[in-house]
Scaffold this motif. Structure first.
Motif, mmCIF file in Angstrom:
data_model
loop_
_atom_site.group_PDB
_atom_site.id
_atom_site.type_symbol
_atom_site.label_atom_id
_atom_site.label_comp_id
_atom_site.label_asym_id
_atom_site.label_seq_id
_atom_site.Cartn_x
_atom_site.Cartn_y
_atom_site.Cartn_z
ATOM 1 N N UNK A 177 -4.633 9.558 20.760
ATOM 2 C CA UNK A 177 -3.972 8.282 19.977
ATOM 3 C C UNK A 177 -2.576 8.980 19.764
ATOM 4 N N UNK A 178 -1.756 8.010 19.819
ATOM 5 C CA UNK A 178 -0.017 8.039 19.813
ATOM 6 C C UNK A 178 0.373 8.099 18.413
ATOM 7 N N UNK A 179 1.212 8.881 18.079
ATOM 8 C CA UNK A 179 1.866 9.012 16.863
ATOM 9 C C UNK A 179 2.306 7.581 16.533
ATOM 10 N N UNK A 180 3.222 7.331 17.460
ATOM 11 C CA UNK A 180 3.862 5.858 17.409
ATOM 12 C C UNK A 180 2.980 5.007 18.005
ATOM 13 N N UNK A 181 2.343 4.083 17.419
ATOM 14 C CA UNK A 181 1.340 3.177 17.781
ATOM 15 C C UNK A 181 1.932 2.152 18.677
ATOM 16 N N UNK A 182 1.178 1.603 19.633
ATOM 17 C CA UNK A 182 1.812 0.217 20.155
ATOM 18 C C UNK A 182 1.240 -1.023 19.759
ATOM 19 N N UNK A 183 1.774 -2.003 19.941
ATOM 20 C CA UNK A 183 1.608 -3.328 19.365
ATOM 21 C C UNK A 183 2.606 -4.395 19.458
ATOM 22 N N UNK A 184 2.150 -5.653 19.075
ATOM 23 C CA UNK A 184 3.154 -6.762 19.196
ATOM 24 C C UNK A 184 3.296 -7.401 17.872
ATOM 25 N N UNK A 235 10.171 -10.676 24.285
ATOM 26 C CA UNK A 235 10.021 -9.758 23.216
ATOM 27 C C UNK A 235 11.256 -8.765 23.419
ATOM 28 N N UNK A 236 11.415 -8.131 22.067
ATOM 29 C CA UNK A 236 12.601 -7.129 21.580
ATOM 30 C C UNK A 236 11.799 -6.039 21.546
ATOM 31 N N UNK A 237 12.337 -4.903 22.422
ATOM 32 C CA UNK A 237 11.712 -3.556 22.428
ATOM 33 C C UNK A 237 12.834 -2.773 21.756
ATOM 34 N N UNK A 238 12.208 -1.362 21.242
ATOM 35 C CA UNK A 238 13.402 -0.340 20.672
ATOM 36 C C UNK A 238 12.973 0.044 19.449
ATOM 37 N N UNK A 239 13.790 0.734 18.597
ATOM 38 C CA UNK A 239 13.520 1.316 17.226
ATOM 39 C C UNK A 239 12.877 0.241 16.277
ATOM 40 N N UNK A 240 13.538 -1.127 16.243
ATOM 41 C CA UNK A 240 12.894 -1.909 15.310
ATOM 42 C C UNK A 240 11.414 -2.280 15.685
ATOM 43 N N UNK A 241 11.382 -2.375 16.775
ATOM 44 C CA UNK A 241 9.794 -2.791 17.411
ATOM 45 C C UNK A 241 8.942 -1.630 16.782
ATOM 46 N N UNK A 242 9.193 -0.570 17.232
ATOM 47 C CA UNK A 242 8.376 0.773 17.104
ATOM 48 C C UNK A 242 7.925 1.017 15.564
ATOM 49 N N UNK A 243 9.339 0.992 14.591
ATOM 50 C CA UNK A 243 8.952 1.412 13.290
ATOM 51 C C UNK A 243 8.072 0.010 12.516
ATOM 52 N N UNK A 244 8.528 -1.281 13.017
ATOM 53 C CA UNK A 244 7.519 -2.270 12.398
ATOM 54 C C UNK A 244 6.222 -2.261 12.776
#
Lengths: 181, 561
Positions: free
Chosen positions: B292-299, B371-380
């Motif tokens: 399982x990823x530490x930083x999860x995926x998602x939309x 879609x916007x990708x990057x740190x904002x997407x990952x943290x949100x």
């Protein structure tokens, strides 16, 4: 004295890869003293500042547009390097102007800065050197070795260099990566 | 009126922004990638095991993440699961690259849009020392130290050696920090160089070579692990790297994050400028032992921070309606082709026909949405999925800044989440080093699964996808292997998501959308546009063109900020 031989350019942009190729060839053909570091800087931009920070002298190998026939050698030194990079003679926009400028702000400008280059024929997506640039590679490598010698460094041709292998395997590290498997 | 700012970023590549300004605000914007990059065509016909060595050359700064996405694509196609040590080595190298990249981005690339060198010269060093003490216990703090930094900066200015700052917008009314704050940030700008030289050692030791690592391998890694060898990664090496990781963390905790929060407090308006398309996507990354990823995926959609959807990568398409490629219906990257057909003006040109095709970038979309990708997407996404540390970091920052959650969809939101994820990742380094040490101590030295190394063991045809979260955002590589060779290869880089042109529906790309509404006080010096675009950390240098309502060119200037 510490010296860095820095290849600049993108191996995936045809003749723009000549600097990286020359750095690899220099190491393959010549035995270099410990104080010389070979660095394939690719198109790393500002991240290069840290890698060059300790260097007393920097020798850049690069594709250099000076308006001559493809394969024509060029040598620039000191302030001329800054001036010419600012004028974007280098086709790959590596941001080397910014690298030098940032180094200056950090008081890390190398004491000696020389560029040896080759006029490219074709720069664009693709892998391979054009015939005139490939033909000029030997001379570029020898010029780099001579430059290091002129700096007082012990640079001797290797008696038994490893075979070159097809381009760009050595530059990409492909040969080494395969043997590591 | 048209203004050329060239280049906006201080790194390799090309990018062009055309912005139309009306009554002091950007009314519309176009993101143009003016250079064709035919990496995909270079890879066709080559050995899939070599692809990563080419892939890591496509971008000057994203070497590791492209190498990793490439080996993952091949491993996915061939059904290889990498051993635990390879997972750890990959996580360590990737997280180190993140921290390195984000710190360089903030201090050396993006920072000068916000802090003013000339103002720093007027600072009272005692005031800066007091400010530093208030922000954090960082030890490099004394009146003498800040006096020496100020004197050094003054010498640079007096000597005409401003370097990267020579053409910045000093004195622009958009700069809001006090002289003492500017001096603090300039001092940290200088410190960041020594910090990154230290940090990069983790990458160099585990990657075998810097800046282009040589230790990736389809099936794992080739970084030798051996407790009895001086030449291999052993327990002493790990102790050294743990010390580096500790120093990295101290700087991020005590300098980078407090600096950014301090900067954010001085620029409150920027928590609502640059909202963007407000759809966020992360593939997820940094797998744990359980996969399982530490930083999860998602939309996340429409500016919501709840209701996260899983990413189904088969729903990604690339639209070329407004791009310089042969007309084609939107296709999934795995079946996409790269058939250039340039119809733009002969460079160099002043003006593009932005009503037609105007970029070499394709327009990737997820179920037709931008879609916007990057740190904002990952943290949100991590926050929405309830990841405890991500929630803690993000909630704490929102409280400190007195921000409502929607403020994250902004230029400052992108900058703050970039700093927070750096903090989160450098905290992981000691744990991964410990896990690696425990494996070595227990005699588990396996770094690769070579059971599928030989092409004879491969199916006649296989397809795979490899993803990473690059520092700039979601990165995907799609591969098709036929008879032992690459028959198709497609890469969708994060700057293609964020910097895409419009699509068939006329929807703007992420940073085109983010620019709309941006105030521009002085169109001749559009530092506000730089702030919005730089906050996405584009992987390309860029030229900005500001156009007035009539499309006329008034000024042209060149700036290396």
């Amino acid at each position: 004295m510490s010296a860095v031989v820095l290849g600049l350019g993108n191996v995936l942009m045809l003749d723009d890869g000549v600097g990286a190729a020359a750095v690899v060839e220099l190491g393959r053909r010549y035995r270099l003293p410990e104080e010389v570091t070979l660095l394939d800087g690719g198109v790393l931009g500002l991240h290069l500042v840290g890698l060059l920070a300790d260097a007393d002298s920097v020798l850049v190998l690069d594709a250099v547009r000076a308006g001559g026939a493809p394969g024509t050698p060029a040598r620039l030194e000191g302030a001329a390097v800054h001036a010419r990079y600012a004028a974007r003679i280098s086709p790959h926009e590596v941001g080397f102007t910014e690298v030098l400028a940032t180094a200056a702000v950090h008081a890390r400008t190398p004491r000696r800065l020389v560029v040896h280059g080759v006029e490219p024929e074709r720069v664009g997506p693709g892998v391979g050197l054009s015939a005139p640039v490939a033909a000029a590679l030997d001379r570029l490598v020898d010029a780099a070795a001579a430059e290091l010698r002129a700096w007082g460094l012990q640079v001797r041709p290797r008696d038994d260099p490893e075979p070159a292998g097809p381009y760009p395997d050595g530059v990409l590290g492909l040969t080494a990566a395969r043997s590591g498997a | 009126m048209r203004i050329t700012v060239d280049p906006v970023t201080r790194i390799e590549g090309h990018l062009r922004i055309e912005a139309q300004v009306k009554e002091g605000r950007v009314s519309d914007a176009w993101s143009v990638s003016p250079m064709f990059r035919g990496i995909e065509n270079i890879l066709v016909g080559r050995d899939p095991r070599d692809a990563w060595l080419f892939a890591q050359r496509i971008c000057g700064v994203c070497t590791t993440v492209n190498a990793l996405a490439s080996v993952r694509a091949v491993e996915n196609a061939l059904g290889i699961v990498v051993p635990d040590n390879a997972r750890l080595l990959r996580n360590l190298m990737e997280a180190t690259q993140y921290a390195h990249d984000h710190v360089v981005h903030f201090y050396h690339l993006h920072g000068p849009d916000w802090f003013d060198l000339t103002s720093a010269l007027k600072a009272d060093p005692a005031g800066t020392a007091a400010l530093q003490a208030r922000l954090s216990p960082w030890p490099q703090n004394s009146v003498e130290y800040f006096t020496s930094v100020r004197d050094r900066l003054k010498a640079l200015v007096d000597g005409g050696q401003l370097g990267p700052f020579a053409n910045a917008y000093w004195g622009h009314p958009a700069y809001a920090l006090a002289p003492e704050s500017n001096l603090l940030l300039m001092a940290h700008y200088l410190q960041a160089l020594d910090w990154q030289r230290d940090a990069v050692r983790i990458h160099a030791v585990l990657g075998g070579k810097n800046p282009h690592p040589q230790t990736y391998l389809v099936g794992g890694m080739s970084t030798p692990l051996d407790p009895t060898s001086e030449q291999a990664v052993n327990l002493t090496t790990l102790a050294d790297l743990r010390a580096v990781a500790g120093r990295m963390r101290a700087f991020v905790d005590q300098v980078y994050v407090p600096d950014l929060l301090h900067l954010a407090e001085a620029y409150p308006a920027w928590a609502s400028i640059g909202r963007g398309s407000r759809n966020l996507m992360a593939y997820g990354d940094f797998p744990g032992a359980d996969g399982k990823p530490l930083m999860p995926g998602g939309i996340l959609r429409d500016g919501r921070l709840t209701g996260v959807e899983a990413v189904d990568q088969s729903r990604i398409t690339e639209d070329v309606t407004r791009s310089w490629y042969a007309p084609a219906a939107p296709t999934h990257p795995s079946s996409g082709v790269t058939s250039p057909r340039y119809t733009g003006p002969t460079p160099p040109y002043d003006r593009l026909d932005t009503d037609g095709r105007y970029s070499w970038s394709k327009a990737p979309r997820y179920r037709d949405a931008v879609m916007e990708v990057g740190p904002l997407a990952r943290m949100a996404v991590a926050h929405a999925r309830g990841v405890p540390r991500a929630r803690q970091l993000l909630d704490h920052a929102l409280t400190t800044l007195h921000w409502p959650a929607p403020a994250l969809f902004s230029t400052l939101g992108r900058m703050v989440t970039r700093a927070l994820e750096t903090q989160w990742l450098v905290e992981q380094l000691p744990g991964w080093l410990d896990e690696l040490g425990a494996n070595i101590s227990a005699g588990n030295l396996t770094i690769a699964d070579d059971s599928r190394w030989l092409p004879e063991s491969w199916p006649a045809r296989a397809t795979g996808v490899g993803t990473t979260e690059a520092p700039r955002g979601a990165l995907g590589h799609w591969i098709e292997i036929a008879d032992g060779k690459i028959s198709r290869y497609q890469i969708v880089i994060p700057s293609t998501w964020n910097g895409s042109p419009r699509d068939a529906r006329g929807h703007r790309g992420a940073w085109e959308e983010a620019l709309v509404g941006t105030p521009v006080r002085d169109p001749a010096r559009p530092v506000e546009i730089l702030r919005v675009v730089h906050a996405f950390d584009p992987c390309m240098a860029c030229a900005v063109h500001v156009i007035d309502a009539h499309g006329g060119l008034v000024t042209e200037l060149t700036v290396v900020p």
